[in-house]
Design a protein around this motif. Structure first.
Motif, PDB file in Angstrom:
ATOM      1  N   SER A  74       0.827  -1.213   0.000  1.00 40.90           N
ATOM      2  CA  SER A  74       0.000   0.000   0.000  1.00 40.90           C
ATOM      3  C   SER A  74       0.858   1.258   0.000  1.00 40.90           C
ATOM      4  CB  SER A  74      -0.919   0.007   1.227  1.00 40.90           C
ATOM      5  OG  SER A  74      -1.753  -1.124   1.228  1.00 40.90           O
ATOM      6  N   CYS A 131       3.091   7.388   2.694  1.00 41.93           N
ATOM      7  CA  CYS A 131       2.137   7.216   1.590  1.00 41.93           C
ATOM      8  C   CYS A 131       1.824   8.541   0.909  1.00 41.93           C
ATOM      9  CB  CYS A 131       0.839   6.603   2.105  1.00 41.93           C
ATOM     10  SG  CYS A 131       0.920   4.847   2.379  1.00 41.93           S
ATOM     11  N   LYS A 178       2.192   1.808  -3.487  1.00 39.99           N
ATOM     12  CA  LYS A 178       1.145   2.276  -4.405  1.00 39.99           C
ATOM     13  C   LYS A 178       0.622   3.654  -4.030  1.00 39.99           C
ATOM     14  CE  LYS A 178      -0.390  -2.433  -5.437  1.00 39.99           C
ATOM     15  NZ  LYS A 178      -1.425  -3.465  -5.181  1.00 39.99           N
ATOM     16  N   VAL A 183       2.018   9.919  -3.040  1.00 35.58           N
ATOM     17  CA  VAL A 183       0.873  10.506  -3.752  1.00 35.58           C
ATOM     18  C   VAL A 183       1.167  11.929  -4.194  1.00 35.58           C
ATOM     19  CG1 VAL A 183      -1.538  11.207  -3.535  1.00 35.58           C
ATOM     20  CG2 VAL A 183      -0.773   9.067  -2.507  1.00 35.58           C
ATOM     21  N   ARG A 214      -5.581   2.323   2.841  1.00 36.50           N
ATOM     22  CA  ARG A 214      -5.293   0.899   2.999  1.00 36.50           C
ATOM     23  C   ARG A 214      -4.078   0.687   3.887  1.00 36.50           C
ATOM     24  NH1 ARG A 214      -7.500  -3.464   3.818  1.00 36.50           N
ATOM     25  NH2 ARG A 214      -9.025  -2.762   2.283  1.00 36.50           N
ATOM     26  N   ASP A 242      -1.292   4.401  -1.256  1.00 36.13           N
ATOM     27  CA  ASP A 242      -2.678   4.213  -0.837  1.00 36.13           C
ATOM     28  C   ASP A 242      -2.764   4.386   0.683  1.00 36.13           C
ATOM     29  OD1 ASP A 242      -5.236   3.407  -0.279  1.00 36.13           O
ATOM     30  OD2 ASP A 242      -5.144   1.518  -1.376  1.00 36.13           O
TER      31      ASP A 242
END
Length: 532
Positions: free
Chosen positions: A329, A416, A332, A420, A337, A334
């Motif tokens: 996660s 995370c 990615k 992003v 998650r 995310d």
């Protein structure tokens, strides 16, 4: 060329039929004939006719019985019955055996020739279809290895696009989501764990890849076999059983040994086989590593990773799947998650080792450092050596689970978000730059390639990025921009429609008018009148 067999007990009938057919079809046909049921069966075995013109009443074995016997050895033969016996039962049985026509004697010449031509057409269609099938098969023999190699490279290079894996699975007929990797390593001879002369072997390996593929698929029918990589060949074998038992492992080792023996017998190449652990398709790279490592832990011809200490071992209830999902996660980008998995992992630590706060601090720090490592890799951020100077003092000062858990979750979420935000900033920069370029150049004959070159991204990737960011394609956006500029000129200038058309990037006034009406619902003239 068509082979025609004539079966009749009257020589004059055979002669007249032969004369008639030769006169019509000449060298396009070869004719053989027989007068008895037994003779016609024996003739059919070595002559292998395409068409058989059969009489029903013949000495010994009758025509119907002869047809039945001939059909059992030649399923593609086309029967035409020519008989003086006009009985429904005979006709019915003849048609059941595949006869395309039941002709009554004396046979009409034109009718017979018409039926023969119909039979020839059927033969041509069958041959054409078989030729196409063989051509497709031949192409598939070339295409399948390419598809299989592509699938293997996707797995081993850890390509992130699941849709690509699903496409390969569909094309290759792979069912299920689990499997293991095979690694065959070739050499002139084995020296300890090592197969020597990799360069020389790799050259010879190319000449035998077809045979090696066949041998692997003989023992592992579902295997997806990659192309040769130096002196190595990798294969992925789908497998439902995630934890093979004793008998399954023995069977697997036995198949691999026989594969090694037959490979040597067929090609003269010595090889060893490493067998990785059963994993999900996305983890095939891990299974490949296990297969590789297993070959360094034994000198046997076959090394099964499940029986060798190549993988990390965990205590019985360690949530390894949660750990994996957490870092997946983060990679990615995310956060939602990742936080769910991070909270689940912390709850496990607190429930099982709540009294060991120092150990939980260390584990939390380990996870945060690794999550940030992944984030640095994925986001392209600049690493500063002293950026974590507060971590240890902060952790040591925390004396309760609530604050330690908050610190842990905050850091995971930050990692995370950095992934992003970096992706978003990159996208925003590209899209903003593209929009400025379009604003400045919409009046010229502008193309997607030209804009993608200006923002220094490939046309394919730019097109996808642009649609994801704006919700419309490049052409739709450019058209909308031009229409808005045209509306401004229509209402705020005295230019003619032709001049407006040229100023917003269209050379053809008629085309401009159609595009305008399609987008606005009115023609340029109607729009001007409506506004006024």
């Amino acid at each position: 060329m068509y082979k025609i067999m004539l079966a009749d007990d009257e020589g004059i009938v055979l002669d007249s039929l032969s004369f008639l057919l030769k006169g019509e079809f000449g060298d396009d046909i070869v004719i053989e004939s027989a007068k008895t049921g037994r003779a016609v069966i024996e003739l059919a075995e070595h002559f292998r006719p395409d068409i058989a013109v059969m009489d029903i009443h013949m000495p010994g074995i009758n025509g119907i019985e002869a047809m039945r016997e001939i059909r059992s050895g030649n399923e593609n033969i086309i029967f035409i019955v020519a008989s003086a016996y006009d009985k429904f039962d005979y006709a019915k049985e003849a048609l059941a055996l595949g006869a395309i026509e039941y002709l009554n004697k004396p046979v009409d010449k034109n009718k017979l020739l018409s039926v023969i031509k119909r039979a020839m057409y059927q033969i041509d269609e069958t041959r054409r279809k078989r030729s196409q099938d063989l051509m497709i098969r031949e192409k598939m023999e070339t295409v399948v290895p390419i598809l299989e190699s592509g699938f293997l490279y996707n797995l081993l290079l850890n390509e992130p696009f699941r849709e690509d894996i699903d496409s390969y699975k569909k094309l290759l007929g792979i069912e299920g989501d689990n499997g293991y990797m095979l690694l065959l390593v070739f050499g002139d001879r084995q020296e300890g764990y090592h197969m020597n002369n990799a360069p020389g072997t790799s050259v010879r390996l190319q000449d035998h890849m077809g045979q090696i593929r066949e041998v692997i698929k003989e023992f592992f029918p579902a295997a997806v076999v990659g192309s040769a990589m130096a002196n190595k060949v990798a294969a992925f074998v789908p497998e439902d059983t995630t934890d093979p038992d004793y008998n399954k492992r023995n069977e697997l080792i036995d198949k691999a040994r026989r594969c090694v023996e037959k490979t040597y017998s067929n090609t003269g190449l010595l090889c060893r086989v490493g067998i990785g652990s059963v994993v999900t398709i996305e983890e095939a790279g891990l299974s490949f590593k296990h297969a590789t490592d297993s070959l360094t832990l034994t000198q046997d011809a076959v090394a099964l990773s499940q029986e060798l200490p190549v993988a990390v071992g965990y205590e019985a209830n360690y949530p390894s799947e949660t750990e994996k999902k957490l870092f997946d996660s983060v990679e990615k980008g995310d956060p939602s998650r990742a936080l769910i998995e991070a909270e689940s992992f912390y709850d496990w630590m607190e429930e099982n080792y709540g009294q060991y706060l120092m150990d939980i601090r260390l584990k939390a720090l380990e996870f945060v450092l690794w999550a940030e490592h992944l984030a640095y890799q994925k986001s392209g951020r600049t690493y500063y050596f002293r950026s974590r100077e507060s971590y240890l003092p902060t952790l040591l000062a925390i004396e309760d689970h609530q604050h330690l858990k908050e610190w842990f979750l905050d850091k995971i979420a930050d990692a995370c978000r950095n992934v992003v935000l970096r992706k978003q900033r990159q996208t925003d920069n590209v899209i903003d730059k593209a929009k400025v370029y379009l604003e400045e150049n919409y009046a010229s004959d502008i193309s997607l390639d030209e804009v993608s070159q200006n923002v220094d991204i490939s046309p394919y990737y730019f097109s996808k990025l642009f649609k994801d960011a704006t919700g419309c394609t490049f052409i739709e956006y450019l058209t909308g921009l031009r229409i808005e500029k045209a509306k401004e000129l229509i209402t705020g200038s005295d230019l003619t429609m032709k001049e407006i058309c040229q100023q917003v990037g269209y050379a053809d006034p008629n085309y401009f008018s159609r595009i305008f009406k399609k987008n606005v619902g009115l023609s340029p003239t109607e729009y001007k009148e409506n506004v006024q």
